[in-house]
Motif scaffolding. Sequence first.
Motif, PDB file in Angstrom:
ATOM      1  N   ILE A 301       0.845  -1.193   0.000  1.00 41.06           N
ATOM      2  CA  ILE A 301       0.000   0.000   0.000  1.00 41.06           C
ATOM      3  C   ILE A 301       0.882   1.245   0.000  1.00 41.06           C
ATOM      4  N   ILE A 302       0.623   2.135  -0.952  1.00 39.69           N
ATOM      5  CA  ILE A 302       1.247   3.457  -0.983  1.00 39.69           C
ATOM      6  C   ILE A 302       0.142   4.482  -0.730  1.00 39.69           C
ATOM      7  N   THR A 303       0.327   5.341   0.290  1.00 33.65           N
ATOM      8  CA  THR A 303      -0.689   6.323   0.642  1.00 33.65           C
ATOM      9  C   THR A 303      -0.217   7.733   0.321  1.00 33.65           C
ATOM     10  N   TRP A 304      -1.178   8.665   0.316  1.00 31.54           N
ATOM     11  CA  TRP A 304      -0.826  10.059   0.083  1.00 31.54           C
ATOM     12  C   TRP A 304      -1.474  10.996   1.109  1.00 31.54           C
ATOM     13  N   ASN A 305      -1.754  10.462   2.303  1.00 34.22           N
ATOM     14  CA  ASN A 305      -2.208  11.325   3.390  1.00 34.22           C
ATOM     15  C   ASN A 305      -1.121  12.336   3.767  1.00 34.22           C
ATOM     16  N   LYS A 306      -1.525  13.540   4.068  1.00 34.90           N
ATOM     17  CA  LYS A 306      -0.556  14.550   4.508  1.00 34.90           C
ATOM     18  C   LYS A 306       0.048  14.174   5.851  1.00 34.90           C
ATOM     19  N   ASN A 307      -0.793  13.652   6.751  1.00 32.03           N
ATOM     20  CA  ASN A 307      -0.341  13.263   8.081  1.00 32.03           C
ATOM     21  C   ASN A 307      -0.167  11.753   8.167  1.00 32.03           C
ATOM     22  N   HIS A 331      -1.117  -7.859  13.452  1.00 27.88           N
ATOM     23  CA  HIS A 331      -0.061  -8.281  14.368  1.00 27.88           C
ATOM     24  C   HIS A 331       0.539  -7.074  15.074  1.00 27.88           C
ATOM     25  N   GLU A 332       0.886  -6.056  14.321  1.00 30.54           N
ATOM     26  CA  GLU A 332       1.315  -4.770  14.859  1.00 30.54           C
ATOM     27  C   GLU A 332       0.709  -3.684  13.974  1.00 30.54           C
ATOM     28  N   PRO A 333       0.254  -2.574  14.554  1.00 32.29           N
ATOM     29  CA  PRO A 333      -0.299  -1.505  13.721  1.00 32.29           C
ATOM     30  C   PRO A 333       0.728  -1.026  12.702  1.00 32.29           C
ATOM     31  N   ALA A 334       0.276  -0.830  11.490  1.00 30.39           N
ATOM     32  CA  ALA A 334       1.163  -0.345  10.434  1.00 30.39           C
ATOM     33  C   ALA A 334       1.215   1.178  10.463  1.00 30.39           C
ATOM     34  N   THR A 335       2.326   1.723  10.026  1.00 30.55           N
ATOM     35  CA  THR A 335       2.497   3.169   9.940  1.00 30.55           C
ATOM     36  C   THR A 335       2.482   3.581   8.477  1.00 30.55           C
ATOM     37  N   PHE A 336       1.498   4.370   8.094  1.00 34.63           N
ATOM     38  CA  PHE A 336       1.340   4.799   6.702  1.00 34.63           C
ATOM     39  C   PHE A 336       1.806   6.245   6.573  1.00 34.63           C
ATOM     40  N   GLN A 337       2.850   6.453   5.722  1.00 36.80           N
ATOM     41  CA  GLN A 337       3.389   7.774   5.475  1.00 36.80           C
ATOM     42  C   GLN A 337       3.221   8.128   4.003  1.00 36.80           C
ATOM     43  N   LYS A 338       3.159   9.406   3.715  1.00 34.95           N
ATOM     44  CA  LYS A 338       2.918   9.878   2.358  1.00 34.95           C
ATOM     45  C   LYS A 338       3.974   9.376   1.388  1.00 34.95           C
ATOM     46  N   TYR A 339       3.522   8.723   0.314  1.00 32.27           N
ATOM     47  CA  TYR A 339       4.361   8.204  -0.768  1.00 32.27           C
ATOM     48  C   TYR A 339       5.342   7.120  -0.311  1.00 32.27           C
ATOM     49  N   HIS A 340       5.078   6.526   0.820  1.00 32.73           N
ATOM     50  CA  HIS A 340       5.937   5.456   1.332  1.00 32.73           C
ATOM     51  C   HIS A 340       5.185   4.135   1.242  1.00 32.73           C
ATOM     52  N   THR A 367     -12.335   3.505  19.499  1.00 31.55           N
ATOM     53  CA  THR A 367     -13.811   3.425  19.447  1.00 31.55           C
ATOM     54  C   THR A 367     -14.462   4.779  19.691  1.00 31.55           C
ATOM     55  N   ILE A 368     -13.662   5.748  20.126  1.00 26.20           N
ATOM     56  CA  ILE A 368     -14.186   7.096  20.345  1.00 26.20           C
ATOM     57  C   ILE A 368     -13.313   8.085  19.579  1.00 26.20           C
ATOM     58  N   GLY A 369     -13.836   9.294  19.425  1.00 26.66           N
ATOM     59  CA  GLY A 369     -13.059  10.296  18.742  1.00 26.66           C
ATOM     60  C   GLY A 369     -13.370  10.338  17.257  1.00 26.66           C
ATOM     61  N   PRO A 370     -12.622  11.128  16.502  1.00 23.01           N
ATOM     62  CA  PRO A 370     -12.912  11.306  15.067  1.00 23.01           C
ATOM     63  C   PRO A 370     -12.589  10.058  14.258  1.00 23.01           C
ATOM     64  N   LYS A 371     -13.288   9.924  13.136  1.00 16.90           N
ATOM     65  CA  LYS A 371     -13.004   8.857  12.185  1.00 16.90           C
ATOM     66  C   LYS A 371     -12.004   9.380  11.159  1.00 16.90           C
ATOM     67  N   TYR A 372     -11.030   8.516  10.814  1.00 18.11           N
ATOM     68  CA  TYR A 372      -9.970   8.941   9.913  1.00 18.11           C
ATOM     69  C   TYR A 372     -10.156   8.341   8.523  1.00 18.11           C
ATOM     70  N   LYS A 373      -9.491   8.946   7.571  1.00 16.45           N
ATOM     71  CA  LYS A 373      -9.470   8.441   6.211  1.00 16.45           C
ATOM     72  C   LYS A 373      -8.056   7.972   5.878  1.00 16.45           C
ATOM     73  N   LEU A 374      -7.979   6.921   5.082  1.00 12.06           N
ATOM     74  CA  LEU A 374      -6.695   6.472   4.552  1.00 12.06           C
ATOM     75  C   LEU A 374      -6.759   6.598   3.038  1.00 12.06           C
ATOM     76  N   ARG A 375      -5.977   7.520   2.510  1.00 10.05           N
ATOM     77  CA  ARG A 375      -5.987   7.776   1.067  1.00 10.05           C
ATOM     78  C   ARG A 375      -4.903   6.913   0.407  1.00 10.05           C
ATOM     79  N   ILE A 376      -5.352   5.990  -0.411  1.00 11.37           N
ATOM     80  CA  ILE A 376      -4.438   5.030  -1.036  1.00 11.37           C
ATOM     81  C   ILE A 376      -4.151   5.446  -2.470  1.00 11.37           C
ATOM     82  N   LEU A 377      -2.886   5.633  -2.755  1.00 11.28           N
ATOM     83  CA  LEU A 377      -2.458   5.943  -4.120  1.00 11.28           C
ATOM     84  C   LEU A 377      -2.437   4.679  -4.972  1.00 11.28           C
ATOM     85  N   ARG A 378      -1.913   3.594  -4.357  1.00 11.06           N
ATOM     86  CA  ARG A 378      -1.903   2.305  -5.062  1.00 11.06           C
ATOM     87  C   ARG A 378      -1.895   1.168  -4.049  1.00 11.06           C
ATOM     88  N   MET A 379      -2.723   0.147  -4.344  1.00  5.82           N
ATOM     89  CA  MET A 379      -2.700  -1.094  -3.584  1.00  5.82           C
ATOM     90  C   MET A 379      -2.347  -2.238  -4.522  1.00  5.82           C
TER      91      MET A 379
END
Length: 417
Positions: A301-307, A331-340, A367-379
């Motif tokens: 997965i390559i993402t293009w989220n700013k944050n 297994h462990e939460p993944a860290t998605f960075q822009k263009y990585h 389960t609480i707080g804002p819902k986030y988006k994951l913007r995928i450039l390519r999967m």
Amino acid sequence: MLRLYFFIGLICFVKSDTDETCPSFTRLSFHSAVVGTGLNVKLMLYTRKNLSCAQVINSTVFGNLNVTKKTTFIIHGFRPTGSPPVWMEDLVQSLLSVEDMNVIVVDWNRGATTVIYNHASSKTRKVAEVLKKFIDQMLVEGASLDNIYMIGVSLGAHISGFVGKMYNGKLGRITALGYKEPLGNIDFYPNGGLDQPGCPKTILGGFQYFKCDHQRSVYLYLSSLRENCTITAYPCDSYRDYRNGRCVNCGIPQKESCPLLGYHADNWKEYLKQKDPPMTKVFFDTAEEKPFCIYHYFVDIITWNKNIRRGSITIKLTDRAGNTTESKINHEPATFQKYHQVSLLARFNQDLDKVAAISLVFSTGSTIGPKYKLRILRMKLRSLAHPERPPLCRYDLVLMENTETVFQPILCPKLQM
């Protein structure tokens, strides 16, 4: 000498039906276990000429034993109830179905049957001496040590090791089912080598709590003898690294092959080419039920989220017939960075050849707080079990947290393969 070790746990409480019209495995009672039994070793030969009716053999009576063929010894372990191993008949028949060989069941139930483990373990060297005497006679008759294969379960693994030491490591192969520490040339660790999926986690599970994890090693080995289940293992320094997808290069085209679990482990060509193979730890996951196969895929997965986004992905595959299989990669939460690019190792219970639809769910675990988006450039989805299959891609996706997004994949451009 090729040694394969599995660590799966504690002790076995099993039972089996036996054909009483033929020589059968010694059946004792719990009373015998309480009072103890003296050692007596009985060798029972099975070949394709006598698949279902054993021949009792010894150093002077070989029966149907053909010393020019491979001879596989099956050696059981501690028997605290005196009953025959429930898996024994299945293992004998499965071995003979894959290769024309001699299969010798080493019945030392009179000696292994006791409620005191140390009493059984103290007899293992004597069993090894009996086997040494028999193999020596085989060698006199023209057998080769290269054609001797030993499958030892629990204390039977120790017996196998003693015999191997008596021949200075010159036996063709030893498979040992039931030990934690790395001792062999290849050490297999299913699900990390500890608790096995589908086994009881507490004593409330009754006898299964004591025997299930330990006995799973035998059933995993049996799965390797069936054509519909090939379990691939991955050389790695740790289970954590394997789960995080850091040790699966052997499944990539133009790289070395991966070792296979069980009977076909000695087909690992790159390993066998070495004159003195080093000790290698390999890891793999299994399903909860027979035949236990898990099929591995990489989800790139390559993402293009700013944050930066941290979370898990759940992926579901559907084929043209409507069959589905799902994998939660957590297994462990993944860290998605822009263009990585993030490469996640997904495990499925089914292997779908023609994937018609893919669904993805992104979750931060909150389960609480804002819902986030994951913007995928390519999967990109690529099979490790079948690296020859072209990878599947999808571009420009937006995943709303905890919301399933379904799409049809396309073949990835060849430049990305």
